[in-house]
Design an enzyme around this catalytic site. Structure first.
Site, short mmCIF file in Angstrom:
data_model
loop_
_atom_site.label_atom_id
_atom_site.label_comp_id
_atom_site.label_asym_id
_atom_site.label_seq_id
_atom_site.Cartn_x
_atom_site.Cartn_y
_atom_site.Cartn_z
N SER A 134 -0.29 -28.54 40.32
CA SER A 134 -0.15 -29.81 39.63
C SER A 134 -1.17 -30.03 38.52
CB SER A 134 -0.22 -30.96 40.64
OG SER A 134 -1.37 -30.84 41.46
N HIS A 156 6.22 -30.21 42.35
CA HIS A 156 6.40 -30.27 40.89
C HIS A 156 7.50 -29.32 40.41
CE1 HIS A 156 3.37 -33.04 39.38
NE2 HIS A 156 2.59 -32.63 40.35
N LYS A 203 8.87 -37.46 42.50
CA LYS A 203 8.60 -37.01 41.13
C LYS A 203 9.94 -36.86 40.40
CE LYS A 203 4.02 -35.39 42.17
NZ LYS A 203 3.34 -34.50 43.12
#
Ligand SMILES: *Cc1c(COP(=O)(O)O)cnc(C)c1O
Length: 393
Positions: free
Chosen positions: A182, A210, A241
């Site tokens: 990240s 991610h 996310k």
């Protein structure tokens, strides 16, 4: 209790201020859009994880509203008592299908998912072998177990092999890595790690927080990207996310799910998602399949912005993903760069110690599918101006 007992707080905060690391929370006024209003200023937003714009997608909003009207605002129980709703199980079936695993289990967040699965799988007398730059929730999840731990150098397959060799005698070994890291936006060498895990009989776990929605067919993640279906025992990820809503999941075998239902403490002791959350994630999975052009736009924007930063002479590290760090060195300089960019109309978060080493402090940028070329050009102009002003380029 006396006021004095809490005086240490002043010392901590004063010390942060001296180092230039003291932060106020930025406040988003309105929606999480590519250009958004924070603290009264309209800025190009390079700080959210809203990779595909799903946090504000009409289909997700409508699904959340409908589920709220049909099913209420809360589940009012933990999963293991009365809080497993049919919509939770529908989501888990959909996620398993999407991830091409037998089964999945959803947690309140990605953070909770890591705590839950690591706490379920790891026992005393086991060993966990973890990349040095793994996410804090993996580190904390490991800390809450009684297993022995080894850290291997970041993405270093040779060092991982050395650690596995040293740990041969342990009956149960678990290797864990982020899929995409990240803070640097680099990718784990998953095929090599999978080979080593096979060879040493270790359980393999990948946190794709991610990477879900970003890598692989329709955003199925790094396991799909590398063609490793069936070779990664535990896939963790977030629904907060790119997926746009909130939550975390563990995808794997049916028996892994069964184990977690009996052992995972965030599942046993913390209330399940409101139905609106489950419904918006189901809608997000539909959108990932129906609108693959979002992922294409994300990658087009990523290469445009990344090459722009490099052309200006910024150090963007090893990034190969929409996360592009601009590494400047000292923490105070990173915070200064971030503050000046904000004044110039660009929000890119400054990140220093302890999240990254002090001499690798940075401003982190994340482009999304929704950014226009105009917005990215505006951001690049601001980086050029402020980068020169602060003698970074
Ligand atoms: C963001 C992140 C998490 C936490 O996910 P949340 O849903 O925000 O709790 C876990 N692991 C990694 C690698 C992350 O980047």
């Amino acid at each position: 209790m006396t006021a004095r007992a809490l005086d240490f707080i002043d010392d901590v905060l004063d010390s942060l201020k001296e180092k230039g690391l003291y932060r106020r929370l930025r406040v988003l006024e309105g929606e999480q859009l590519p250009t958004a209003r924070f603290d009264g200023r309209t800025v190009v937003n390079l700080s959210s994880n809203n990779y595909l714009g799903l946090a504000t997608h009409p289909r997700l909003r409508e699904a959340a509203i409908k589920a709220t009207l049909d099913l209420g605002v809360g589940s009012a129980s933990v999963r293991t008592i009365a809080g497993t709703m049919s919509i939770h199980e529908e989501l888990e079936r959909r996620l398993a299908e999407f991830k091409r695993t037998e089964s999945s289990l959803v947690f309140q967040s990605g953070f909770a998912a890591n705590l839950g699965v690591l706490g379920s799988v790891l026992e005393a007398d086991d060993v966990v072998i973890s990349d040095e730059l793994n996410h804090a929730s993996i580190i904390d999840g490991i800390r809450l177990t009684k297993a022995d731990r080894r850290i291997y150098a970041h993405r270093d397959v040779g060092d991982l092999k050395r650690a596995l060799e040293e740990c041969k005698e342990y009956k149960k070994k678990l290797v864990v890595t982020d899929g995409v890291f990240s803070m640097d936006g680099d990718i784990a060498p998953l095929p090599e790690i999978a080979d080593l895990a096979d060879h040493y009989g270790a359980i393999m776990m990948v946190d794709d927080a991610h990477a879900s929605g970003v890598f692989g067919q329709n955003g199925r993640g790094t396991i799909d990207h590398f063609g490793l279906h069936g070779r990664v025992d535990i896939q963790v990820g977030t629904l907060s996310k790119a997926i746009g809503a909130m939550g975390g999941y563990v995808a794997g075998s049916e028996r892994l799910r069964d184990l977690m239902i009996h052992r995972a403490r965030p599942l046993l002791f913390s209330t399940s998602h409101p139905p609106s959350v489950a419904a918006s994630v189901i809608a997000a999975l539909d959108v990932l399949v129906a609108e693959p052009e979002r992922i294409q736009r994300l990658w087009d924007n990523t290469s445009y912005f990344k090459s722009g930063l490099r052309r200006l002479g910024f150090d963007t590290g090893r990034s190969e993903t929409p996360i592009t760090p601009v590494i400047v060195g000292k923490g105070a300089l990173a915070m200064k760069l971030s503050d000046r960019l904000f004044e110039e109309g660009v929000f890119a978060q400054g990140i220093g110690y302890p999240t990254v080493p002090e001499d690798k402090s940075r401003v982190r940028t994340i482009v999304t599918a929704g950014h226009t070329k105009d917005e990215l050009d505006k951001a690049l102009d601001a980086f050029e101006k402020v980068g020169r002003e602060l003698a970074i380029v």
